[in-house]
Design a protein around this motif. Structure first.
Motif, PDB file in Angstrom:
ATOM      1  N   LYS A 251       1.135  -0.673   0.147  1.00 22.73           N
ATOM      2  CA  LYS A 251      -0.013   0.044  -0.049  1.00 22.73           C
ATOM      3  C   LYS A 251       1.085   1.498   0.249  1.00 22.73           C
ATOM      4  O   LYS A 251       1.680   1.445   0.717  1.00 22.73           O
ATOM      5  CB  LYS A 251      -0.829  -0.315   1.252  1.00 22.73           C
ATOM      6  CG  LYS A 251      -1.829   1.020   1.188  1.00 22.73           C
ATOM      7  CD  LYS A 251      -2.538   1.192   2.109  1.00 22.73           C
ATOM      8  CE  LYS A 251      -4.096   2.451   2.606  1.00 22.73           C
ATOM      9  NZ  LYS A 251      -4.594   2.129   3.612  1.00 22.73           N
ATOM     10  N   CYS A 252       1.288   2.216  -1.195  1.00 28.40           N
ATOM     11  CA  CYS A 252       1.428   3.172  -1.381  1.00 28.40           C
ATOM     12  C   CYS A 252       0.999   4.506  -1.648  1.00 28.40           C
ATOM     13  O   CYS A 252       0.508   4.543  -2.414  1.00 28.40           O
ATOM     14  CB  CYS A 252       2.714   2.586  -1.895  1.00 28.40           C
ATOM     15  SG  CYS A 252       2.371   1.967  -3.560  1.00 28.40           S
ATOM     16  N   LYS A 253       2.066   5.957  -1.535  1.00 29.75           N
ATOM     17  CA  LYS A 253       1.777   6.390  -2.377  1.00 29.75           C
ATOM     18  C   LYS A 253       2.617   7.171  -4.192  1.00 29.75           C
ATOM     19  O   LYS A 253       3.684   5.941  -3.658  1.00 29.75           O
ATOM     20  CB  LYS A 253       1.799   7.857  -1.940  1.00 29.75           C
ATOM     21  CG  LYS A 253       0.662   8.062  -1.009  1.00 29.75           C
ATOM     22  CD  LYS A 253       0.406   9.456  -0.576  1.00 29.75           C
ATOM     23  CE  LYS A 253      -0.262  10.315   0.793  1.00 29.75           C
ATOM     24  NZ  LYS A 253      -1.615  10.012  -0.518  1.00 29.75           N
ATOM     25  N   TYR A 273       0.550  18.586 -19.129  1.00 32.33           N
ATOM     26  CA  TYR A 273       1.771  18.964 -18.431  1.00 32.33           C
ATOM     27  C   TYR A 273       1.297  18.709 -16.406  1.00 32.33           C
ATOM     28  O   TYR A 273       1.831  18.859 -15.191  1.00 32.33           O
ATOM     29  CB  TYR A 273       2.121  20.457 -18.031  1.00 32.33           C
ATOM     30  CG  TYR A 273       2.727  20.299 -19.593  1.00 32.33           C
ATOM     31  CD1 TYR A 273       3.849  19.559 -20.081  1.00 32.33           C
ATOM     32  CD2 TYR A 273       1.701  21.302 -20.327  1.00 32.33           C
ATOM     33  CE1 TYR A 273       4.071  20.191 -21.677  1.00 32.33           C
ATOM     34  CE2 TYR A 273       2.421  21.451 -21.483  1.00 32.33           C
ATOM     35  CZ  TYR A 273       3.476  20.502 -22.463  1.00 32.33           C
ATOM     36  OH  TYR A 273       4.002  21.106 -23.473  1.00 32.33           O
ATOM     37  N   SER A 274       0.649  17.739 -16.141  1.00 36.77           N
ATOM     38  CA  SER A 274       0.111  17.430 -14.801  1.00 36.77           C
ATOM     39  C   SER A 274       0.477  16.440 -14.083  1.00 36.77           C
ATOM     40  O   SER A 274       0.231  15.178 -14.741  1.00 36.77           O
ATOM     41  CB  SER A 274      -1.774  17.261 -14.672  1.00 36.77           C
ATOM     42  OG  SER A 274      -2.795  18.956 -14.499  1.00 36.77           O
ATOM     43  N   ALA A 275       1.507  16.721 -12.550  1.00 31.77           N
ATOM     44  CA  ALA A 275       1.644  15.948 -12.610  1.00 31.77           C
ATOM     45  C   ALA A 275       0.866  15.022 -11.130  1.00 31.77           C
ATOM     46  O   ALA A 275       0.203  15.811 -10.951  1.00 31.77           O
ATOM     47  CB  ALA A 275       2.686  16.142 -11.172  1.00 31.77           C
ATOM     48  N   VAL A 276       0.708  14.006 -10.822  1.00 32.64           N
ATOM     49  CA  VAL A 276      -0.671  13.518  -9.894  1.00 32.64           C
ATOM     50  C   VAL A 276      -0.302  12.475  -9.219  1.00 32.64           C
ATOM     51  O   VAL A 276       0.684  11.979  -9.083  1.00 32.64           O
ATOM     52  CB  VAL A 276      -1.585  12.142 -11.587  1.00 32.64           C
ATOM     53  CG1 VAL A 276      -2.277  13.278 -12.228  1.00 32.64           C
ATOM     54  CG2 VAL A 276      -0.885  11.809 -11.847  1.00 32.64           C
ATOM     55  N   ILE A 277      -0.640  12.593  -8.245  1.00 37.96           N
ATOM     56  CA  ILE A 277      -1.030  11.457  -7.123  1.00 37.96           C
ATOM     57  C   ILE A 277      -1.720  10.157  -7.254  1.00 37.96           C
ATOM     58  O   ILE A 277      -3.046  10.298  -6.725  1.00 37.96           O
ATOM     59  CB  ILE A 277      -0.632  12.301  -5.689  1.00 37.96           C
ATOM     60  CG1 ILE A 277       0.158  13.218  -6.246  1.00 37.96           C
ATOM     61  CG2 ILE A 277      -0.562  11.237  -4.755  1.00 37.96           C
ATOM     62  CD1 ILE A 277       0.122  14.348  -4.865  1.00 37.96           C
ATOM     63  N   TYR A 278      -1.359   8.523  -7.295  1.00 36.47           N
ATOM     64  CA  TYR A 278      -1.900   7.664  -7.176  1.00 36.47           C
ATOM     65  C   TYR A 278      -1.595   7.141  -5.116  1.00 36.47           C
ATOM     66  O   TYR A 278      -0.788   6.812  -4.795  1.00 36.47           O
ATOM     67  CB  TYR A 278      -1.811   6.353  -7.901  1.00 36.47           C
ATOM     68  CG  TYR A 278      -3.012   6.988  -9.430  1.00 36.47           C
ATOM     69  CD1 TYR A 278      -3.769   5.921  -9.685  1.00 36.47           C
ATOM     70  CD2 TYR A 278      -2.445   7.902  -9.928  1.00 36.47           C
ATOM     71  CE1 TYR A 278      -4.301   6.282 -11.302  1.00 36.47           C
ATOM     72  CE2 TYR A 278      -2.896   8.495 -11.344  1.00 36.47           C
ATOM     73  CZ  TYR A 278      -3.918   7.353 -11.908  1.00 36.47           C
ATOM     74  OH  TYR A 278      -4.995   7.733 -12.093  1.00 36.47           O
ATOM     75  N   ASP A 279      -2.580   7.177  -4.648  1.00 33.51           N
ATOM     76  CA  ASP A 279      -2.891   6.319  -3.230  1.00 33.51           C
ATOM     77  C   ASP A 279      -3.610   4.418  -3.963  1.00 33.51           C
ATOM     78  O   ASP A 279      -4.096   4.927  -4.406  1.00 33.51           O
ATOM     79  CB  ASP A 279      -3.768   6.545  -2.763  1.00 33.51           C
ATOM     80  CG  ASP A 279      -3.870   8.568  -1.871  1.00 33.51           C
ATOM     81  OD1 ASP A 279      -2.856   7.680  -0.759  1.00 33.51           O
ATOM     82  OD2 ASP A 279      -3.529   9.602  -2.259  1.00 33.51           O
ATOM     83  N   ILE A 280      -2.295   3.993  -4.189  1.00 30.48           N
ATOM     84  CA  ILE A 280      -2.729   2.622  -4.200  1.00 30.48           C
ATOM     85  C   ILE A 280      -2.429   1.510  -3.324  1.00 30.48           C
ATOM     86  O   ILE A 280      -1.407   1.797  -2.727  1.00 30.48           O
ATOM     87  CB  ILE A 280      -1.563   2.000  -5.392  1.00 30.48           C
ATOM     88  CG1 ILE A 280      -2.723   0.780  -6.690  1.00 30.48           C
ATOM     89  CG2 ILE A 280      -0.253   2.290  -5.538  1.00 30.48           C
ATOM     90  CD1 ILE A 280      -2.101   1.345  -7.968  1.00 30.48           C
ATOM     91  N   GLU A 281      -3.116   0.315  -3.726  1.00 28.81           N
ATOM     92  CA  GLU A 281      -3.426  -0.945  -2.860  1.00 28.81           C
ATOM     93  C   GLU A 281      -2.977  -2.309  -4.454  1.00 28.81           C
ATOM     94  O   GLU A 281      -4.121  -2.383  -4.430  1.00 28.81           O
ATOM     95  CB  GLU A 281      -3.717  -1.209  -1.824  1.00 28.81           C
ATOM     96  CG  GLU A 281      -3.882  -2.414  -0.738  1.00 28.81           C
ATOM     97  CD  GLU A 281      -5.113  -2.258   0.335  1.00 28.81           C
ATOM     98  OE1 GLU A 281      -4.840  -3.513   1.137  1.00 28.81           O
ATOM     99  OE2 GLU A 281      -5.926  -1.505   0.183  1.00 28.81           O
TER     100      GLU A 281
END
Length: 287
Positions: A251-253, A273-281
């Motif tokens: 489980k991580c970002k 040009y968007s950086a994005v963040i995924y919270d993913i398991e």
């Protein structure tokens, strides 16, 4: 209610009134003999002012209710009426109609500007729009004079300042934070729980839970806490890099630079040009 919204409503009401009057006064098809025409002309001369006033009263009977809906108080009524008058041509000359249409477009542009400024502040709180310069750009396009950049150049500059620069600055800052590991591809990972299963490969289908967010924290997509399945090779490039480096149970970002996310074109709900963040398991390997 925002001032821009009030302006739109005011001008919309004025245009409705203008169009309604225009329809009522529009000549009807059919033959008119000379005697009737003379009588009509005489009637117009005698009744024009009173008839026009009566039509104004009839057609605007819902205006007081609209004023109440807009939240306009008694001290603002004069300004409201002035706005209506400015947007309402007092004659049918091309100049008057053009002026009224210009007011509508100006109010629409102002509303768009407010929305754009809000969006910019979400990416970079240090940026503020200069209204005078904004309308210089509007005027240059409208008149075709003194235009110093093309529309394409304007979009490129806007995307660079509003999305690309903040995205790249965020990724650089984030790389120095405790617990953040940068993969060879430039994707960054922060582990919240280590997995102990097998590590997926691109050919695998995995079951996973995710939430996708912009760098300002606003979420734009998620699995709503449910496990969804996808072939690893079909994921975003940055997610492929992360998933194939992490065992099942992790489980991580995952922080994706724009080059490893939606690129320079973006998608329907993600700007260029968007950086994005995924919270993913990573829950399981299905096959």
């Amino acid at each position: 209610m925002k001032k821009g919204n009030k302006a739109i409503w005011i001008i919309a009401i004025a245009l409705v009134l203008y169009l309604a009057v225009g329809l009522l006064l529009m000549p009807r098809n059919g033959k008119v003999n000379k005697e009737d025409a003379a009588l009509q002309a005489e009637s117009v001369v005698k009744e024009d002012s009173l008839l026009s006033y009566a039509l104004g009263v009839i057609i605007s009977q819902d205006v007081p209710r609209a004023i109440g809906m807009l939240g306009i108080n008694e001290s603002e009524i004069d300004d409201f009426v002035k706005g209506m008058r400015d947007a309402f041509p007092v004659n049918d000359s091309p100049e008057a109609v053009a002026y009224a249409r210009g007011l509508v477009m100006g109010a629409t542009a102002l509303e768009t500007l407010e929305e754009a400024e809000y969006g910019i502040s979400q990416s970079d709180s240090t940026k503020k729009i200069n209204n005078a310069k904004f309308f210089e750009g509007v005027e240059a396009v409208a008149t075709g004079k003194n235009l110093t950049m093309t529309v394409q150049e304007a979009w490129e500059y806007y995307n660079k300042v509003v999305f690309r620069t903040p995205s790249e600055a965020f990724m650089e800052r984030n790389s120095t934070r405790n617990g953040v590991r940068t993969l060879p591809s430039g994707v960054q990972v922060k582990i919240e729980r280590n997995g102990e299963g097998a590590t997926p490969v691109a050919e695998n289908t995995i079951g996973y839970i995710y939430k996708a967010s912009f760098i300002n924290g606003n979420s734009y997509d998620s699995s709503r806490g449910e496990v969804v399945e996808a072939k690893v090779a079909t994921l975003l490039p940055g997610l492929i890099d992360a998933v194939t480096a992490l065992p099942v149970g992790t489980k991580c970002k995952v922080y994706l630079p724009w080059q490893k996310a939606y690129g320079e074109k973006g998608s329907d709900n993600v700007p260029p040009y968007s950086a994005v963040i995924y919270d993913i398991e990573i829950v399981k390997i299905v096959k």
